[in-house]
Design an enzyme around this catalytic site. Sequence first.
Site, PDB file in Angstrom:
ATOM      1  CD  GLU A  59       3.718 108.936  41.939  1.00 49.80           C
ATOM      2  OE1 GLU A  59       4.878 108.492  42.027  1.00 49.80           O
ATOM      3  OE2 GLU A  59       2.760 108.434  42.543  1.00 49.80           O
ATOM      4  CB  CYS A  82       2.376 106.937  48.221  1.00 51.94           C
ATOM      5  SG  CYS A  82       3.656 108.187  48.367  1.00 51.94           S
ATOM      6  N   GLY A 274      16.548  72.279  38.452  1.00 49.92           N
ATOM      7  CA  GLY A 274      16.258  71.174  37.556  1.00 49.92           C
ATOM      8  C   GLY A 274      14.920  70.542  37.888  1.00 49.92           C
TER       9      GLY A 274
HETATM   10  N1  LIG Z   1      16.904  73.069  30.976  1.00 46.61           N
HETATM   11  C1  LIG Z   1      16.855  73.729  32.084  1.00 46.61           C
HETATM   12  O1  LIG Z   1      16.241  74.800  32.150  1.00 46.61           O
HETATM   13  C2  LIG Z   1      17.570  73.197  33.285  1.00 46.61           C
HETATM   14  C3  LIG Z   1      17.639  73.987  34.429  1.00 46.61           C
HETATM   15  C4  LIG Z   1      18.292  73.450  35.532  1.00 46.61           C
HETATM   16  C5  LIG Z   1      18.844  72.183  35.464  1.00 46.61           C
HETATM   17  N2  LIG Z   1      18.754  71.463  34.332  1.00 46.61           N
HETATM   18  C6  LIG Z   1      19.305  70.098  34.249  1.00 46.61           C
HETATM   19  O2  LIG Z   1      18.737  69.350  35.285  1.00 46.61           O
HETATM   20  C7  LIG Z   1      19.655  68.336  35.706  1.00 46.61           C
HETATM   21  C8  LIG Z   1      19.784  68.389  37.214  1.00 46.61           C
HETATM   22  O3  LIG Z   1      18.534  68.006  37.739  1.00 46.61           O
HETATM   23  P1  LIG Z   1      18.231  67.955  39.275  1.00 46.61           P
HETATM   24  O4  LIG Z   1      16.817  67.570  39.410  1.00 46.61           O
HETATM   25  O5  LIG Z   1      19.258  67.129  39.963  1.00 46.61           O
HETATM   26  O6  LIG Z   1      18.494  69.475  39.707  1.00 46.61           O
HETATM   27  P2  LIG Z   1      17.857  70.337  40.870  1.00 46.61           P
HETATM   28  O7  LIG Z   1      16.385  70.132  40.953  1.00 46.61           O
HETATM   29  O8  LIG Z   1      18.324  71.732  40.664  1.00 46.61           O
HETATM   30  O9  LIG Z   1      18.560  69.763  42.176  1.00 46.61           O
HETATM   31  C9  LIG Z   1      18.112  68.596  42.791  1.00 46.61           C
HETATM   32  C10 LIG Z   1      18.560  68.561  44.222  1.00 46.61           C
HETATM   33  O10 LIG Z   1      17.857  69.531  44.975  1.00 46.61           O
HETATM   34  C11 LIG Z   1      17.748  69.093  46.314  1.00 46.61           C
HETATM   35  N3  LIG Z   1      16.334  69.171  46.686  1.00 46.61           N
HETATM   36  C12 LIG Z   1      15.747  70.316  47.085  1.00 46.61           C
HETATM   37  N4  LIG Z   1      14.456  70.108  47.369  1.00 46.61           N
HETATM   38  C13 LIG Z   1      14.200  68.802  47.158  1.00 46.61           C
HETATM   39  C14 LIG Z   1      13.055  67.990  47.290  1.00 46.61           C
HETATM   40  N5  LIG Z   1      11.896  68.481  47.731  1.00 46.61           N
HETATM   41  N6  LIG Z   1      13.155  66.703  46.965  1.00 46.61           N
HETATM   42  C15 LIG Z   1      14.302  66.182  46.534  1.00 46.61           C
HETATM   43  N7  LIG Z   1      15.452  66.905  46.403  1.00 46.61           N
HETATM   44  C16 LIG Z   1      15.395  68.209  46.719  1.00 46.61           C
HETATM   45  C17 LIG Z   1      18.338  67.695  46.370  1.00 46.61           C
HETATM   46  O11 LIG Z   1      19.667  67.896  46.755  1.00 46.61           O
HETATM   47  P3  LIG Z   1      20.401  67.115  47.961  1.00 46.61           P
HETATM   48  O12 LIG Z   1      20.478  65.689  47.520  1.00 46.61           O
HETATM   49  O13 LIG Z   1      21.729  67.787  47.998  1.00 46.61           O
HETATM   50  O14 LIG Z   1      19.618  67.316  49.188  1.00 46.61           O
HETATM   51  C18 LIG Z   1      18.269  67.273  44.924  1.00 46.61           C
HETATM   52  O15 LIG Z   1      19.218  66.288  44.617  1.00 46.61           O
HETATM   53  C19 LIG Z   1      20.946  68.612  34.991  1.00 46.61           C
HETATM   54  O16 LIG Z   1      21.044  67.732  33.898  1.00 46.61           O
HETATM   55  C20 LIG Z   1      20.779  70.036  34.502  1.00 46.61           C
HETATM   56  O17 LIG Z   1      21.523  70.258  33.329  1.00 46.61           O
HETATM   57  C21 LIG Z   1      18.133  71.942  33.236  1.00 46.61           C
END
Ligand SMILES: NC(=O)c1ccc[n+]([C@@H]2O[C@H](COP(=O)([O-])OP(=O)(O)OC[C@H]3O[C@@H](n4cnc5c(N)ncnc54)[C@H](OP(=O)(O)O)[C@@H]3O)[C@@H](O)[C@H]2O)c1
Length: 339
Positions: A59, A82, A274
């Site tokens: 504002e 506010c 991911g």
């Molecule tokens: N198209 C898109 O928009 C996009 C975006 C992002 C990624 N991707 C693709 O996704 C793939 C990677 O997938 P991602 O699933 O491994 O990636 P992510 O979900 O980013 O990372 C997975 C990691 O997060 C941790 N984590 C955190 N909370 C968790 C939970 N509650 N349960 C299990 N693990 C948990 C674990 O790591 P720790 O084992 O270290 O504990 C797990 O290995 C790649 O191919 C990438 O290119 C695509």
Amino acid sequence: MSTAAALDYEAAMRLAVEHADLVKGATYPNPPVGAVILDSAGRVVGVGGTGPAGSAHAEVVALRRAGSLAAGGTAVVTLEPCNHHGKTPPCVDALLDARIVSVVYAVADPNPVAAGGAARLAAAGVRVVHGVEADLVAAGPLREWLHKQRTGLPHVTWKYATSIDGRSAAADGSSQWISSEAARADLHRRRAAADAIVVGTGTVLADDPALTARLADGSLAERQPLRVVVGKREIPSEAQVLNDDSRTMVIRTHDPAEVLKALSDRTDVLLEGGPTLAGAFLRAGAIDRILAYVAPILLGGPITAVDDVGVPSIARALKWRYDGIERVGPDLLLSLVPR
Ligand SMILES: NC(=O)c1ccc[n+]([C@@H]2O[C@H](COP(=O)([O-])OP(=O)(O)OC[C@H]3O[C@@H](n4cnc5c(N)ncnc54)[C@H](OP(=O)(O)O)[C@@H]3O)[C@@H](O)[C@H]2O)c1
């Protein structure tokens, strides 16, 4: 500044929303508000958005631009003005000093400390109109801030890029780039307005993303969100996410609630992880909005956009509704909120 045509309240509010959008991401902890001053004939004589914390509210910015032309005019503001003395004096005082005779706002201030502006204006004889384009404002520039006021938690948007068959990477794990350059430019604008970007270690290890907000020429945007990596594995010291372009927080947990707690001083969080992290957040009910960039390609294969979301059968599907569908270059951008 003066434009010839008089604006009605709705059109003036839409202009205020444009100015709120321009300052989104730069006003924390203040909300991103937009304001338009109309003179007594309904012509725009001042516009503005909230400045960075500690500086003028919308504002006041708009009133300064209007100068003496504000007297006898109308202030159109996205949020109720506010009524409290924070780092700056109450906006209500500035409106009264400028001899504004009508105040039109979209959304009431839910914050008890700042509320009461409308009542004070009315008591001072100002005509007050509220609720104009309220849905547009509540779903637009004030969405994340209102969520934070209501819940005390940051607003989480899960963003992902997908093929039309719901894959977020090809069978070999490669996902750069599923979406078009136009979609990526759109995402970078959203990153620049966000407070934090969250991924899991899996995305860092697979893609080595920088997770910065960049402009069309590839240079860094002025404002960079905090980068957050969730997971227990070590990430290599040479990972781009650890470069000097922005700050990075590593959270060694698998619990989305702990992630939100660590980010409790933030308002607007983009989840760009991911399928694993996205699934964990969905199972925890910790996603407030989905933004899906859907590219007109087919990838097939095992890597879906999201892992287990805790749905055993169709009757228990997580239900969302579309609140926006737009074309971004060759892709579609679907925006969804919980039903
Ligand atoms: N198209 C898109 O928009 C996009 C975006 C992002 C990624 N991707 C693709 O996704 C793939 C990677 O997938 P991602 O699933 O491994 O990636 P992510 O979900 O980013 O990372 C997975 C990691 O997060 C941790 N984590 C955190 N909370 C968790 C939970 N509650 N349960 C299990 N693990 C948990 C674990 O790591 P720790 O084992 O270290 O504990 C797990 O290995 C790649 O191919 C990438 O290119 C695509």
